[in-house]
Design a protein around this motif. Structure first.
Motif, mmCIF file in Angstrom:
data_model
loop_
_atom_site.group_PDB
_atom_site.id
_atom_site.type_symbol
_atom_site.label_atom_id
_atom_site.label_comp_id
_atom_site.label_asym_id
_atom_site.label_seq_id
_atom_site.Cartn_x
_atom_site.Cartn_y
_atom_site.Cartn_z
ATOM 1 N N VAL A 1 -3.148 -12.224 -6.662
ATOM 2 C CA VAL A 1 -2.538 -11.200 -5.827
ATOM 3 C C VAL A 1 -1.491 -10.523 -6.701
ATOM 4 O O VAL A 1 -0.646 -11.193 -7.303
ATOM 5 C CB VAL A 1 -1.874 -11.804 -4.568
ATOM 6 N N VAL A 2 -1.574 -9.194 -6.793
ATOM 7 C CA VAL A 2 -0.607 -8.432 -7.586
ATOM 8 C C VAL A 2 0.354 -7.761 -6.621
ATOM 9 O O VAL A 2 -0.056 -6.969 -5.767
ATOM 10 C CB VAL A 2 -1.305 -7.380 -8.477
ATOM 11 N N ILE A 3 1.632 -8.093 -6.764
ATOM 12 C CA ILE A 3 2.673 -7.500 -5.925
ATOM 13 C C ILE A 3 2.991 -6.118 -6.498
ATOM 14 O O ILE A 3 3.468 -6.000 -7.622
ATOM 15 C CB ILE A 3 3.938 -8.377 -5.891
ATOM 16 N N THR A 4 2.698 -5.085 -5.727
ATOM 17 C CA THR A 4 2.912 -3.721 -6.207
ATOM 18 C C THR A 4 4.206 -3.105 -5.688
ATOM 19 O O THR A 4 4.487 -1.953 -5.960
ATOM 20 C CB THR A 4 1.728 -2.806 -5.820
ATOM 21 N N GLN B 1 -10.563 1.328 0.861
ATOM 22 C CA GLN B 1 -10.510 -0.038 1.386
ATOM 23 C C GLN B 1 -9.554 -0.093 2.576
ATOM 24 O O GLN B 1 -8.516 0.559 2.583
ATOM 25 C CB GLN B 1 -10.031 -1.009 0.313
ATOM 26 N N GLU B 2 -9.911 -0.917 3.534
ATOM 27 C CA GLU B 2 -9.050 -1.098 4.699
ATOM 28 C C GLU B 2 -7.855 -1.967 4.325
ATOM 29 O O GLU B 2 -8.010 -3.012 3.693
ATOM 30 C CB GLU B 2 -9.823 -1.771 5.833
ATOM 31 N N ILE B 3 -6.673 -1.519 4.696
ATOM 32 C CA ILE B 3 -5.459 -2.302 4.476
ATOM 33 C C ILE B 3 -5.436 -3.426 5.500
ATOM 34 O O ILE B 3 -5.573 -3.187 6.704
ATOM 35 C CB ILE B 3 -4.197 -1.433 4.600
ATOM 36 N N LYS B 4 -5.273 -4.630 5.014
ATOM 37 C CA LYS B 4 -5.285 -5.799 5.888
ATOM 38 C C LYS B 4 -3.908 -6.452 5.927
ATOM 39 O O LYS B 4 -3.024 -6.122 5.143
ATOM 40 C CB LYS B 4 -6.331 -6.788 5.404
ATOM 41 N N ALA B 5 -3.772 -7.415 6.810
ATOM 42 C CA ALA B 5 -2.532 -8.191 6.919
ATOM 43 C C ALA B 5 -2.493 -9.223 5.790
ATOM 44 O O ALA B 5 -3.545 -9.681 5.320
ATOM 45 C CB ALA B 5 -2.467 -8.892 8.269
ATOM 46 N N PRO B 6 -1.302 -9.610 5.347
ATOM 47 C CA PRO B 6 -1.195 -10.609 4.278
ATOM 48 C C PRO B 6 -1.950 -11.901 4.578
ATOM 49 O O PRO B 6 -2.511 -12.516 3.670
ATOM 50 C CB PRO B 6 0.314 -10.851 4.174
ATOM 51 N N ILE C 1 -6.621 -4.852 -0.278
ATOM 52 C CA ILE C 1 -5.269 -4.294 -0.197
ATOM 53 C C ILE C 1 -4.638 -4.896 1.040
ATOM 54 O O ILE C 1 -5.239 -4.869 2.122
ATOM 55 C CB ILE C 1 -5.276 -2.756 -0.022
ATOM 56 N N VAL C 2 -3.430 -5.438 0.893
ATOM 57 C CA VAL C 2 -2.708 -5.962 2.054
ATOM 58 C C VAL C 2 -1.304 -5.367 2.091
ATOM 59 O O VAL C 2 -0.758 -4.961 1.065
ATOM 60 C CB VAL C 2 -2.624 -7.513 2.052
ATOM 61 N N ASP C 3 -0.762 -5.327 3.277
ATOM 62 C CA ASP C 3 0.603 -4.846 3.457
ATOM 63 C C ASP C 3 1.160 -5.489 4.724
ATOM 64 O O ASP C 3 0.431 -5.649 5.704
ATOM 65 C CB ASP C 3 0.633 -3.324 3.579
ATOM 66 N N SER C 4 2.419 -5.850 4.683
ATOM 67 C CA SER C 4 3.025 -6.476 5.859
ATOM 68 C C SER C 4 3.443 -5.456 6.912
ATOM 69 O O SER C 4 3.795 -5.830 8.030
ATOM 70 C CB SER C 4 4.218 -7.346 5.448
ATOM 71 N N ASP C 5 3.392 -4.165 6.575
ATOM 72 C CA ASP C 5 3.711 -3.110 7.532
ATOM 73 C C ASP C 5 2.527 -2.938 8.487
ATOM 74 O O ASP C 5 1.457 -2.462 8.094
ATOM 75 C CB ASP C 5 3.993 -1.805 6.786
ATOM 76 N N GLU C 6 2.722 -3.321 9.731
ATOM 77 C CA GLU C 6 1.634 -3.269 10.712
ATOM 78 C C GLU C 6 1.121 -1.849 10.932
ATOM 79 O O GLU C 6 -0.038 -1.658 11.304
ATOM 80 C CB GLU C 6 2.082 -3.897 12.026
ATOM 81 N N ASP C 7 1.969 -0.844 10.711
ATOM 82 C CA ASP C 7 1.531 0.544 10.873
ATOM 83 C C ASP C 7 0.503 0.941 9.807
ATOM 84 O O ASP C 7 -0.289 1.855 10.027
ATOM 85 C CB ASP C 7 2.720 1.508 10.809
ATOM 86 N N ALA D 1 0.846 -1.193 0.000
ATOM 87 C CA ALA D 1 0.000 0.000 0.000
ATOM 88 C C ALA D 1 0.881 1.242 0.000
ATOM 89 O O ALA D 1 1.004 1.934 1.002
ATOM 90 C CB ALA D 1 -0.934 -0.010 1.208
ATOM 91 N N ALA D 2 1.507 1.495 -1.146
ATOM 92 C CA ALA D 2 2.374 2.671 -1.275
ATOM 93 C C ALA D 2 2.105 3.325 -2.632
ATOM 94 O O ALA D 2 1.065 3.091 -3.254
ATOM 95 C CB ALA D 2 3.831 2.266 -1.106
ATOM 96 N N GLU D 3 3.045 4.118 -3.096
ATOM 97 C CA GLU D 3 2.860 4.908 -4.310
ATOM 98 C C GLU D 3 2.566 4.051 -5.535
ATOM 99 O O GLU D 3 1.698 4.381 -6.343
ATOM 100 C CB GLU D 3 4.094 5.786 -4.572
ATOM 101 N N THR D 4 3.283 2.939 -5.693
ATOM 102 C CA THR D 4 3.044 2.085 -6.858
ATOM 103 C C THR D 4 1.627 1.532 -6.830
ATOM 104 O O THR D 4 0.956 1.465 -7.861
ATOM 105 C CB THR D 4 4.068 0.937 -6.921
#
Length: 162
Positions: A131-134, A115-120, A100-106, A79-82
């Motif tokens: 799953v598209v790796i961005t 959309q809420e960012i969730k854990a992987p 949307i998922v991200d491994s960054d807990e913050d 969940a960043a610029e890309t």
């Protein structure tokens, strides 16, 4: 080299120098310097917008390829610029971004494009076609992580996959 640039800028009337010694000298933009700075900023901004448009078009082409492969629903990993560009580019395609998922807990729990960012680990409950790796960094590590979470029917795609 810096001295040569300063000399040139002074000769062109872009900067003025005050102070009598090297230790007390101060450099100030002249009105001409402010005009050049504003124009440079506008030129730079225009180039960034052009590059953004080009990136969005290229990513749309990649996503269209995923759609032609039969993928209809995707989760974005990162969940960043890309991901912002991918999200905007997906609007030009038939793909639906369903998570949307991200491994960054913050980042987890925050809202990203509605959309809420969730854990992987939550990917398996979302059940996307792919799953598209961005993220451009650590792609292989992310690929292996996602592969260990999802079932074999869920594809894992990188933006470099064509």
């Amino acid at each position: 080299m810096v001295n040569n640039y300063i000399k040139w800028l002074k000769q062109e009337g872009v900067v003025t120098v005050s102070g009598k010694t090297n230790r007390t000298q101060q450099y100030h933009l002249s009105e001409k310097g402010h005009v050049m700075l504003r124009q440079s900023l506008l030129d730079y901004s225009a180039e960034i917008v052009r590059l953004y448009g080009t990136a969005k078009k290229e990513i749309s082409n990649i996503l269209d390829g995923f759609y032609r492969e039969g993928i209809r629903t995707v989760v974005l990993f990162g969940a960043a610029e890309t991901a912002e560009i991918v999200y905007a580019a997906a609007k030009r395609t038939g793909l639906a971004i369903i998570g949307i998922v991200d491994s960054d807990e913050d980042k987890q729990g925050r809202i990203f494009n509605g959309q809420e960012i969730k854990a992987p680990q939550d990917i398996s409950g979302i059940e996307p076609d792919a799953v598209v790796i961005t993220s451009f960094g650590r792609q292989e590590e992310i690929y292996q992580q996602v592969r260990s979470i999802v079932n074999n029917s869920t594809q894992v795609k990188r933006l470099s996959d064509i």
